[in-house]
Design an enzyme around this catalytic site. Structure first.
Site, PDB file in Angstrom:
ATOM      1  N   GLN A 143       0.824  -1.198   0.000  1.00  0.00           N
ATOM      2  CA  GLN A 143       0.000   0.000   0.000  1.00  0.00           C
ATOM      3  C   GLN A 143       0.867   1.259   0.000  1.00  0.00           C
ATOM      4  O   GLN A 143       1.777   1.402   0.831  1.00  0.00           O
ATOM      5  CB  GLN A 143      -0.930   0.048   1.212  1.00  0.00           C
ATOM      6  CG  GLN A 143      -1.973   1.144   0.996  1.00  0.00           C
ATOM      7  CD  GLN A 143      -2.762   1.486   2.226  1.00  0.00           C
ATOM      8  OE1 GLN A 143      -2.190   1.831   3.250  1.00  0.00           O
ATOM      9  NE2 GLN A 143      -4.068   1.417   2.128  1.00  0.00           N
ATOM     10  N   CYS A 174      -6.767   7.225   4.635  1.00  0.00           N
ATOM     11  CA  CYS A 174      -6.104   7.546   5.909  1.00  0.00           C
ATOM     12  C   CYS A 174      -6.536   8.917   6.430  1.00  0.00           C
ATOM     13  O   CYS A 174      -6.392   9.929   5.742  1.00  0.00           O
ATOM     14  CB  CYS A 174      -4.581   7.500   5.736  1.00  0.00           C
ATOM     15  SG  CYS A 174      -3.746   7.873   7.274  1.00  0.00           S
ATOM     16  N   ASP A 190     -14.895  -3.289  11.658  1.00  0.00           N
ATOM     17  CA  ASP A 190     -15.575  -4.000  12.751  1.00  0.00           C
ATOM     18  C   ASP A 190     -15.741  -5.503  12.525  1.00  0.00           C
ATOM     19  O   ASP A 190     -16.672  -6.107  13.080  1.00  0.00           O
ATOM     20  CB  ASP A 190     -16.959  -3.372  13.035  1.00  0.00           C
ATOM     21  CG  ASP A 190     -16.847  -1.899  13.406  1.00  0.00           C
ATOM     22  OD1 ASP A 190     -15.719  -1.455  13.696  1.00  0.00           O
ATOM     23  OD2 ASP A 190     -17.869  -1.203  13.375  1.00  0.00           O
TER      24      ASP A 190
HETATM   25  C1  LIG Z   1      -2.962   0.781  14.170  1.00  0.00           C
HETATM   26  C2  LIG Z   1      -3.663   1.016  12.860  1.00  0.00           C
HETATM   27  C3  LIG Z   1      -2.915   1.280  11.734  1.00  0.00           C
HETATM   28  C4  LIG Z   1      -3.553   1.482  10.497  1.00  0.00           C
HETATM   29  N1  LIG Z   1      -2.799   1.704   9.391  1.00  0.00           N
HETATM   30  C5  LIG Z   1      -3.398   1.772   8.176  1.00  0.00           C
HETATM   31  C6  LIG Z   1      -2.632   1.868   6.993  1.00  0.00           C
HETATM   32  O1  LIG Z   1      -1.384   1.871   7.014  1.00  0.00           O
HETATM   33  N2  LIG Z   1      -3.300   1.952   5.808  1.00  0.00           N
HETATM   34  C7  LIG Z   1      -4.685   1.907   5.734  1.00  0.00           C
HETATM   35  O2  LIG Z   1      -5.253   1.959   4.647  1.00  0.00           O
HETATM   36  N3  LIG Z   1      -5.421   1.805   6.847  1.00  0.00           N
HETATM   37  C8  LIG Z   1      -4.809   1.710   8.048  1.00  0.00           C
HETATM   38  N4  LIG Z   1      -5.572   1.554   9.160  1.00  0.00           N
HETATM   39  C9  LIG Z   1      -7.026   1.341   9.008  1.00  0.00           C
HETATM   40  C10 LIG Z   1      -7.316  -0.179   8.892  1.00  0.00           C
HETATM   41  O3  LIG Z   1      -6.667  -0.749   7.798  1.00  0.00           O
HETATM   42  C11 LIG Z   1      -8.821  -0.455   8.784  1.00  0.00           C
HETATM   43  O4  LIG Z   1      -9.313   0.164   7.638  1.00  0.00           O
HETATM   44  C12 LIG Z   1      -9.576   0.051  10.007  1.00  0.00           C
HETATM   45  O5  LIG Z   1      -8.899  -0.260  11.199  1.00  0.00           O
HETATM   46  C13 LIG Z   1     -11.002  -0.533  10.055  1.00  0.00           C
HETATM   47  O6  LIG Z   1     -10.959  -1.934  10.102  1.00  0.00           O
HETATM   48  P1  LIG Z   1     -11.111  -2.747  11.502  1.00  0.00           P
HETATM   49  O7  LIG Z   1     -12.412  -2.340  12.113  1.00  0.00           O
HETATM   50  O8  LIG Z   1     -11.068  -4.189  11.075  1.00  0.00           O
HETATM   51  O9  LIG Z   1      -9.967  -2.348  12.355  1.00  0.00           O
HETATM   52  C14 LIG Z   1      -4.967   1.416  10.406  1.00  0.00           C
HETATM   53  C15 LIG Z   1      -5.714   1.168  11.569  1.00  0.00           C
HETATM   54  C16 LIG Z   1      -5.080   0.954  12.785  1.00  0.00           C
HETATM   55  C17 LIG Z   1      -5.914   0.664  13.998  1.00  0.00           C
END
Ligand SMILES: Cc1cc2nc3c(=O)[nH]c(=O)nc-3n(C[C@H](O)[C@H](O)[C@H](O)COP(=O)(O)O)c2cc1C
Length: 335
Positions: free
Chosen positions: A78, A108, A210
């Protein structure tokens, strides 16, 4: 239910044999963590942390994409930036290193990134976002994908039109975190909206937000009819979780979650790899993983508090081995 996702690149069709993917997670999904996740999820697409295009071009980010082709299974790289030339150049480097696909970060919310026009700011600068996808997909043969959110600050932005434009510009797959940029991580992800978008697009749509366990995954697939799912926070401290979800989606039985002893040994394995790769700095990185993994068993809180204060890797190992000795047979078998 087919477990295959087909992605089109320039003259190539790539196949992913699992519907569940690992989110890009900055500060988490480095190659050491990916190696752990891969043990349980041999077929899944795993993402790198987001990587700045300039850092790849200048060389100091290069270790993040070093020899991706040698890793087992597909790895997506990415990239975040808003300059088509810079992202195209970075994408070529990642492709040469063995990237299975290139993903452009358009979600982001971090101000440092969006202020410079990258990440979620691209949801507002749609012409530039479209140009980015066109240029990058012309620059590489592997598929170019996009990860984004439901909008910048509300849901009336006609995000559907934006995503259709990205599809027409060459995006091979779109992952949608079911929240707007303004929502950050608050509330719940809007899987209903992701489902409506899925109906409109022809390319694979991946639902994100989620999904923490097999039950969430199956519910989300049912509600969205998405081609796949992406798991972020649910993997923290549980690198086996992707595999567990993959088993459930493929309707396989007999997934074996590590028991307490195995989870503690996993901490040592992770720490050893971090120290080997990063020297003493590895301990600092290990601390956050330790606090995520060391939970949900009787001695966990006390052990965790001691582990995060340990001054070196030997002390961490001693504390863990001592705890394993005190676990009785029944506890050892508990998960
Ligand atoms: C610690 C952390 C780092 C993340 N880094 C990125 C990233 O580098 N690129 C990205 O597109 N999203 C990033 N995200 C977002 C996640 O990829 C994801 O879209 C978001 O956490 C929602 O999914 P979840 O509910 O399964 O956590 C990050 C989220 C967290 C919590």
């Amino acid at each position: 239910m087919s477990s295959i996702i087909k992605l089109k690149g320039k003259g190539v069709t790539k196949i992913i044999k699992s519907k569940v993917m690992l989110s890009p997670l900055a500060g988490v999904t480095d190659k050491i963590f990916r190696k752990l996740v891969r043990k349980w999820a041999p077929d899944s697409l795993l993402f790198t942390e987001m990587i700045n295009a300039t850092s790849l071009k200048k060389g100091y980010g290069i270790q993040k994409i070093d020899q991706l082709g040698l890793e087992h299974g597909p790895i997506g790289v990415q990239i975040f930036d808003n300059r088509p030339y810079a992202v195209s150049e970075a994408a070529k480097l990642a492709e040469d290193s063995g990237a299975f696909l290139i993903d452009i970060n358009m979600g982001c919310p971090v101000k440092k990134i969006s202020k410079k026009g990258g990440g979620s700011a691209l949801i507002k600068d749609r012409l530039l976002a479209i140009e980015l996808v066109k240029r990058v997909s012309n620059a590489v043969k592997v598929p170019v994908t996009v990860k984004t959110r439901l909008g910048w600050d509300n849901k009336q932005e006609n995000i559907e039109e934006f995503l259709l434009n990205l599809q027409d510009s060459g995006a091979a797959m779109i992952t949608i975190h079911g929240r707007t940029r303004k929502e950050g991580f608050s509330g719940t992800a809007d899987w209903g909206m992701i489902g409506r978008i899925k109906e409109l697009l022809e390319i694979p749509v991946i639902a994100n937000g989620d999904i923490k366990n097999p039950k969430d995954a199956l519910n989300c697939l049912k509600k969205t009819n998405a081609d796949g799912l992406m798991v972020g926070r649910g993997i923290l401290g549980s690198p086996w979780k992707l595999g567990e979800i993959d088993y459930a989606i493929k309707e396989l039985i007999g997934f074996k979650e590590p028991n307490i002893e195995e989870k503690l040994l996993l901490i040592i394995e992770h720490l050893d790899e971090l120290i080997k790769e990063k020297g003493t700095h590895g301990l600092l990185i290990a601390r956050k993983h330790i606090s995520w993994t060391c939970k949900n068993f009787p001695q966990a809180t006390k052990l965790r508090n001691n582990l995060v204060r340990a001054i070196d890797a030997d002390e961490v190992k001693q504390l863990i081995n001592k705890t394993i000795e005190t676990l009785n047979t029944d506890q050892k078998l508990l998960i």
